[in-house]
Design a protein around this motif. Structure first.
Motif, PDB file in Angstrom:
ATOM      1  N   UNK A   1       1.582  15.553 -13.525  1.00  0.00           N
ATOM      2  CA  UNK A   1       0.577  16.409 -14.160  1.00  0.00           C
ATOM      3  C   UNK A   1       0.634  17.855 -13.669  1.00  0.00           C
ATOM      4  N   UNK A   2       1.223  18.072 -12.509  1.00  0.00           N
ATOM      5  CA  UNK A   2       1.384  19.460 -12.042  1.00  0.00           C
ATOM      6  C   UNK A   2       2.731  20.035 -12.455  1.00  0.00           C
ATOM      7  N   UNK A   3       3.590  19.219 -13.039  1.00  0.00           N
ATOM      8  CA  UNK A   3       4.880  19.695 -13.524  1.00  0.00           C
ATOM      9  C   UNK A   3       5.995  19.636 -12.504  1.00  0.00           C
ATOM     10  N   UNK A   4       5.770  19.026 -11.346  1.00  0.00           N
ATOM     11  CA  UNK A   4       6.814  18.946 -10.325  1.00  0.00           C
ATOM     12  C   UNK A   4       7.660  17.689 -10.436  1.00  0.00           C
ATOM     13  N   UNK A   5       7.286  16.738 -11.307  1.00  0.00           N
ATOM     14  CA  UNK A   5       8.052  15.499 -11.477  1.00  0.00           C
ATOM     15  C   UNK A   5       8.035  15.110 -12.947  1.00  0.00           C
ATOM     16  N   UNK A   6       8.934  14.184 -13.297  1.00  0.00           N
ATOM     17  CA  UNK A   6       9.024  13.706 -14.673  1.00  0.00           C
ATOM     18  C   UNK A   6       8.661  12.225 -14.723  1.00  0.00           C
ATOM     19  N   UNK A   7       8.488  11.722 -15.948  1.00  0.00           N
ATOM     20  CA  UNK A   7       8.193  10.300 -16.108  1.00  0.00           C
ATOM     21  C   UNK A   7       9.359   9.429 -15.659  1.00  0.00           C
ATOM     22  N   UNK A   8      10.564   9.930 -15.794  1.00  0.00           N
ATOM     23  CA  UNK A   8      11.728   9.193 -15.315  1.00  0.00           C
ATOM     24  C   UNK A   8      11.705   9.011 -13.813  1.00  0.00           C
ATOM     25  N   UNK A   9      11.308  10.052 -13.099  1.00  0.00           N
ATOM     26  CA  UNK A   9      11.199   9.940 -11.643  1.00  0.00           C
ATOM     27  C   UNK A   9      10.095   8.958 -11.252  1.00  0.00           C
ATOM     28  N   UNK A  10       9.009   8.972 -12.018  1.00  0.00           N
ATOM     29  CA  UNK A  10       7.929   8.012 -11.757  1.00  0.00           C
ATOM     30  C   UNK A  10       8.410   6.579 -11.978  1.00  0.00           C
ATOM     31  N   UNK A  11       9.128   6.345 -13.092  1.00  0.00           N
ATOM     32  CA  UNK A  11       9.652   5.015 -13.366  1.00  0.00           C
ATOM     33  C   UNK A  11      10.633   4.556 -12.306  1.00  0.00           C
ATOM     34  N   UNK A  12      11.473   5.484 -11.835  1.00  0.00           N
ATOM     35  CA  UNK A  12      12.416   5.152 -10.771  1.00  0.00           C
ATOM     36  C   UNK A  12      11.675   4.811  -9.477  1.00  0.00           C
ATOM     37  N   UNK A  13      10.624   5.544  -9.179  1.00  0.00           N
ATOM     38  CA  UNK A  13       9.831   5.271  -7.979  1.00  0.00           C
ATOM     39  C   UNK A  13       9.208   3.882  -8.043  1.00  0.00           C
TER      40      UNK A  13
ATOM     41  N   UNK B   1       0.838  -1.202   0.000  1.00  0.00           N
ATOM     42  CA  UNK B   1       0.000   0.000   0.000  1.00  0.00           C
ATOM     43  C   UNK B   1       0.874   1.254   0.000  1.00  0.00           C
ATOM     44  N   UNK B   2       1.957   1.242   0.766  1.00  0.00           N
ATOM     45  CA  UNK B   2       2.860   2.385   0.806  1.00  0.00           C
ATOM     46  C   UNK B   2       3.521   2.656  -0.532  1.00  0.00           C
ATOM     47  N   UNK B   3       3.965   1.611  -1.193  1.00  0.00           N
ATOM     48  CA  UNK B   3       4.590   1.777  -2.513  1.00  0.00           C
ATOM     49  C   UNK B   3       3.565   2.287  -3.521  1.00  0.00           C
ATOM     50  N   UNK B   4       2.364   1.745  -3.492  1.00  0.00           N
ATOM     51  CA  UNK B   4       1.316   2.209  -4.419  1.00  0.00           C
ATOM     52  C   UNK B   4       0.958   3.663  -4.159  1.00  0.00           C
ATOM     53  N   UNK B   5       0.863   4.054  -2.896  1.00  0.00           N
ATOM     54  CA  UNK B   5       0.535   5.439  -2.565  1.00  0.00           C
ATOM     55  C   UNK B   5       1.629   6.393  -3.049  1.00  0.00           C
ATOM     56  N   UNK B   6       2.878   6.003  -2.822  1.00  0.00           N
ATOM     57  CA  UNK B   6       3.985   6.864  -3.247  1.00  0.00           C
ATOM     58  C   UNK B   6       4.034   6.970  -4.772  1.00  0.00           C
ATOM     59  N   UNK B   7       3.798   5.866  -5.477  1.00  0.00           N
ATOM     60  CA  UNK B   7       3.789   5.905  -6.940  1.00  0.00           C
ATOM     61  C   UNK B   7       2.624   6.759  -7.441  1.00  0.00           C
TER      62      UNK B   7
ATOM     63  N   UNK C   1      10.229   1.312  -9.905  1.00  0.00           N
ATOM     64  CA  UNK C   1      11.278   0.285  -9.895  1.00  0.00           C
ATOM     65  C   UNK C   1      11.823   0.065  -8.490  1.00  0.00           C
ATOM     66  N   UNK C   2      12.127   1.149  -7.785  1.00  0.00           N
ATOM     67  CA  UNK C   2      12.646   1.014  -6.420  1.00  0.00           C
ATOM     68  C   UNK C   2      11.589   0.405  -5.513  1.00  0.00           C
ATOM     69  N   UNK C   3      10.337   0.794  -5.690  1.00  0.00           N
ATOM     70  CA  UNK C   3       9.259   0.210  -4.885  1.00  0.00           C
ATOM     71  C   UNK C   3       9.115  -1.281  -5.122  1.00  0.00           C
ATOM     72  N   UNK C   4       9.214  -1.704  -6.378  1.00  0.00           N
ATOM     73  CA  UNK C   4       9.120  -3.138  -6.684  1.00  0.00           C
ATOM     74  C   UNK C   4      10.281  -3.905  -6.073  1.00  0.00           C
ATOM     75  N   UNK C   5      11.485  -3.326  -6.129  1.00  0.00           N
ATOM     76  CA  UNK C   5      12.646  -3.982  -5.515  1.00  0.00           C
ATOM     77  C   UNK C   5      12.466  -4.085  -4.001  1.00  0.00           C
ATOM     78  N   UNK C   6      11.971  -3.017  -3.384  1.00  0.00           N
ATOM     79  CA  UNK C   6      11.727  -3.046  -1.938  1.00  0.00           C
ATOM     80  C   UNK C   6      10.696  -4.108  -1.563  1.00  0.00           C
ATOM     81  N   UNK C   7       9.667  -4.258  -2.379  1.00  0.00           N
ATOM     82  CA  UNK C   7       8.669  -5.292  -2.097  1.00  0.00           C
ATOM     83  C   UNK C   7       9.262  -6.692  -2.209  1.00  0.00           C
ATOM     84  N   UNK C   8      10.061  -6.913  -3.242  1.00  0.00           N
ATOM     85  CA  UNK C   8      10.680  -8.237  -3.413  1.00  0.00           C
ATOM     86  C   UNK C   8      11.620  -8.534  -2.250  1.00  0.00           C
ATOM     87  N   UNK C   9      12.440  -7.557  -1.870  1.00  0.00           N
ATOM     88  CA  UNK C   9      13.360  -7.758  -0.739  1.00  0.00           C
ATOM     89  C   UNK C   9      12.583  -7.962   0.552  1.00  0.00           C
TER      90      UNK C   9
END
Length: 105
Positions: free
Chosen positions: A71-83, A57-63, A85-93
């Motif tokens: 959509x507000x212009x404060x982040x990019x798609x690259x930052x979203x993809x990194x979020x 739930x925490x990873x989904x909320x952060x993503x 990817x890191x969330x998926x790795x944290x879940x697996x670990x």
């Protein structure tokens, strides 16, 4: 007026039937202490499941918040993809560590 008729129509067999206690996943054991240990193991597994569910739930909320920031212009798609990817790795670990931890029990 209808209450006695309704009471007479209910079957008497179903009144007061309590559910039986289910055995733990490891079985009842050879004594009361082993049975209590097996119930404790099931409780620890339930807590581990709740920890992993809260991590998910925490990873989904952060993503989702990162996606909203795109959509507000404060982040990019690259930052979203990194979020994601890191969330998926944290879940697996996290799942791997909790699996190892319950194996110790």
């Amino acid at each position: 007026m209808l209450a006695p008729l309704g009471l007479a129509a209910t079957p008497l067999v179903s009144l007061g039937a309590l559910p039986t206690l289910e055995d733990p996943s490891r079985g009842t054991g050879s004594g009361i202490m082993q049975t209590l240990q097996n119930y404790g193991y099931d409780i620890v597994l339930l807590i581990a499941l709740l920890v992993v569910a809260s991590m998910f739930v925490g990873v989904c909320y952060h993503a989702y918040t990162r996606y909203a920031e795109i959509h507000t212009g404060r982040a990019t798609w690259g930052q979203f993809g990194l979020t994601v990817a890191v969330g998926a790795i944290l879940l697996v670990v996290g799942v791997w560590l909790l699996t190892k931890a319950t194996g110790v029990l």
